[in-house]
Design a protein around this motif. Sequence first.
Motif, mmCIF file in Angstrom:
data_model
loop_
_atom_site.group_PDB
_atom_site.id
_atom_site.type_symbol
_atom_site.label_atom_id
_atom_site.label_comp_id
_atom_site.label_asym_id
_atom_site.label_seq_id
_atom_site.Cartn_x
_atom_site.Cartn_y
_atom_site.Cartn_z
ATOM 1 N N LEU A 227 0.829 -1.211 0.000
ATOM 2 C CA LEU A 227 0.000 0.000 0.000
ATOM 3 C C LEU A 227 0.857 1.252 0.000
ATOM 4 O O LEU A 227 0.670 2.160 -0.814
ATOM 5 N N MET B 298 1.291 3.982 -2.943
ATOM 6 C CA MET B 298 0.893 5.353 -2.650
ATOM 7 C C MET B 298 1.891 6.331 -3.255
ATOM 8 O O MET B 298 1.512 7.318 -3.878
ATOM 9 N N ARG C 250 -11.005 2.528 -7.958
ATOM 10 C CA ARG C 250 -10.713 2.962 -6.588
ATOM 11 C C ARG C 250 -9.480 2.259 -6.045
ATOM 12 O O ARG C 250 -8.699 2.847 -5.306
ATOM 13 N N GLN C 251 -9.319 1.001 -6.430
ATOM 14 C CA GLN C 251 -8.158 0.235 -5.958
ATOM 15 C C GLN C 251 -6.887 0.611 -6.703
ATOM 16 O O GLN C 251 -5.830 0.038 -6.463
ATOM 17 N N ASN C 252 -7.024 1.539 -7.637
ATOM 18 C CA ASN C 252 -5.854 1.971 -8.413
ATOM 19 C C ASN C 252 -5.128 0.828 -9.121
ATOM 20 O O ASN C 252 -3.889 0.796 -9.129
ATOM 21 N N ASN D 267 -9.809 6.994 -3.573
ATOM 22 C CA ASN D 267 -8.531 6.287 -3.625
ATOM 23 C C ASN D 267 -8.470 5.328 -2.442
ATOM 24 O O ASN D 267 -8.218 5.734 -1.306
ATOM 25 N N ALA D 268 -8.756 4.061 -2.741
ATOM 26 C CA ALA D 268 -8.819 3.060 -1.674
ATOM 27 C C ALA D 268 -7.474 2.913 -0.974
ATOM 28 O O ALA D 268 -7.418 2.646 0.223
ATOM 29 N N LEU D 269 -6.395 3.116 -1.730
ATOM 30 C CA LEU D 269 -5.062 2.988 -1.149
ATOM 31 C C LEU D 269 -4.885 3.937 0.025
ATOM 32 O O LEU D 269 -4.458 3.545 1.114
ATOM 33 N N ALA D 270 -5.204 5.193 -0.227
ATOM 34 C CA ALA D 270 -5.006 6.211 0.802
ATOM 35 C C ALA D 270 -5.899 5.927 2.005
ATOM 36 O O ALA D 270 -5.465 6.071 3.151
ATOM 37 N N SER E 43 -7.012 3.043 2.975
ATOM 38 C CA SER E 43 -6.506 1.860 3.657
ATOM 39 C C SER E 43 -5.295 2.199 4.514
ATOM 40 O O SER E 43 -5.119 1.706 5.620
ATOM 41 N N MET E 44 -4.477 3.036 3.950
ATOM 42 C CA MET E 44 -3.240 3.451 4.599
ATOM 43 C C MET E 44 -3.536 3.965 6.003
ATOM 44 O O MET E 44 -2.863 3.627 6.967
ATOM 45 N N THR F 114 -8.257 -2.702 4.145
ATOM 46 C CA THR F 114 -8.192 -2.562 2.689
ATOM 47 C C THR F 114 -9.483 -2.959 1.987
ATOM 48 O O THR F 114 -9.692 -2.623 0.833
#
Lengths: 332, 332
Positions: A53, A57, A116-118, B51-54, B56-57, B62
């Motif tokens: 992650l 990022m 969304r999961q990029n 942005n799922a990454l951000a 989740s971070m 996740t």
Amino acid sequence: MNKRKVTLKDIAEKTGFSINTVSLAMKGQRVSEDTRKLIVETAEEMGYIGNALASSMRSGLTGTIAIIVGDIANPYFASIIKGAVNLLSAQQYSAIIYNTEEREDYEKNSILSALRQNVDGILYCPVVKDGPNTELLAKSNIPFVIFGGISQNPEINTVGLDDEKGGYIATQYLLERGHRDIVFLNGPDFAHSSKERLSGYKQALLEAGIPYDERKVLHCDLKNDKMIWDQVKYQLSQVLDYTGVITYSDMTAMRLYSLLDSEDFKDKAISARDIIGFDHVMATFPLPIKIASVGAKDIKMSVVATSLLLDLIHKTSQEVKKIVLDVKVYVP
Amino acid sequence: MNKRKVTLKDIAEKTGFSINTVSLAMKGQRVSEDTRKLIVETAEEMGYIGNALASSMRSGLTGTIAIIVGDIANPYFASIIKGAVNLLSAQQYSAIIYNTEEREDYEKNSILSALRQNVDGILYCPVVKDGPNTELLAKSNIPFVIFGGISQNPEINTVGLDDEKGGYIATQYLLERGHRDIVFLNGPDFAHSSKERLSGYKQALLEAGIPYDERKVLHCDLKNDKMIWDQVKYQLSQVLDYTGVITYSDMTAMRLYSLLDSEDFKDKAISARDIIGFDHVMATFPLPIKIASVGAKDIKMSVVATSLLLDLIHKTSQEVKKIVLDVKVYVP
DNA sequence: ATGAAAGCGCTAACAC
DNA sequence: GTGTTAGCGCTTTCAT
């Protein structure tokens, strides 16, 4: 004992190096052999497992690919997914799988979730060609490949079979075996591949001097819709005269074959030899029935589509590709 | 035109609110109806995709689950994956699929990849029960469920079938149909389910007063290993006396059925009725062959395993569960 | 060869 | 109801 995950920072503190140096060392870049060794060993010891992650990022790349199909349990798709996943994992990519149940609203949700999961790229087999979902994807600016049907949009990368030729050689196969009355149990009429295959069917009949009879072309749903299938069964058992059948897929061929046992087909004497399907699922699946099938020649569509996607991601290829794979009849 | 993705910041700037308020508004929390509406509409307009990454971070979650199996193209697994994926996506989870080709080293890579991706949970069908990979997973502190076989480790959540009963009722099924010489084409002998099923087989024979003959129990590989299969073929066609066969899976049953056509089996007169398999893949797959099969009764293992995993993730259940599903014979 | 600092986009904790 | 601040763990950039 609540084990927090070990981070680069932890390793940095333990070894006395900066986080940066640890990061570099883990990737074997620009550090002296001694420090690299120390850091890597310490990491190992502490049970370090990277955090994708955080990497993503910063780097903007996730190393994940979305695969969006109508029915992941269908052997046709299952085999494609397997081919794609194996190729992807060999290149350190992970695959997020979406099952759309052949519904456009689920497709849309899947695409949005993937975005969304990029994910770095998308392999997509749409239910409807060039519909709003393909549009949505095209607007997203992320690399994607449509497979299993050739989009008409010249801007979109596609991989598919030569369906017209497929219809042609399937018909030819049965003609060569002496059939002159051939039913075509085609796919849904909105599907592009249905039209193409029908066109090949007509062409083969024309060349053989057999008049085209539109009553002999039936449409069956992709899903096993009971009503439609009952209608098909009625036509096949009571109405139509025929000695051979072309089916839209090997799954349809199987369903058809299952029917043949019943009383209604007693006087038909259709056997597995009189049926030809599409998709060549026997390649990956030990079907006990000897049904011929049209499939891609020499090469797997999953591999072609995945390779193309990876090329797009790595910018190896820039111009839009529309790949049409040659087909052949597989006789078991 | 290089479209950068729209972020909360962009929306904040456009609407004049702070990033925080925009974030809250998008989730419909603690903001006035007016601002919510304005923000959501602006987001829509600008084509905002989170942005799922951000997320989740920061949140530590996740919303992704890893599914690790031996062969995603095998209808047995394909059907399980489909069941799991559908249940997961209904709860807004994405599924990362790993195909291990039944190799322990691939399994390990898959697990490590899943951990790097910070998945919230893992569904895992290991090749070897309680091996080092299961160990690795157990040490990771992330919720996981082993399915398709009951781990002996009392600390590990598992979902599986009652294999001993399965072997028992499969044997009973053939006994009831008058067979007294029953070959058991069992799975690899290291597999726990092979042992359990064999135990049920022996029990049923014992109760029927038929002496157990170990020569009648063959082992076939999970994969379609040619050498092993040739050996099996030789035994079945030349050596053994039998009238019925139990196979380890429906796939094996299909392979067996495919053999029956050949010359070598001319004097055997084994038909589909004399075979019973395991897994009940016919539930999701239109097999044209009428082979009976042992499968979970009333409920899908995929659903049970996935529900359990979600419970673990949401901390609904704390104590370790070892779920054994009841089985029944499905006669087509 | 190594370190310091900035920041990816978001959310949680706290203020007002 | 809204804003401010800090920071998730990593990579990138630039400095030394």
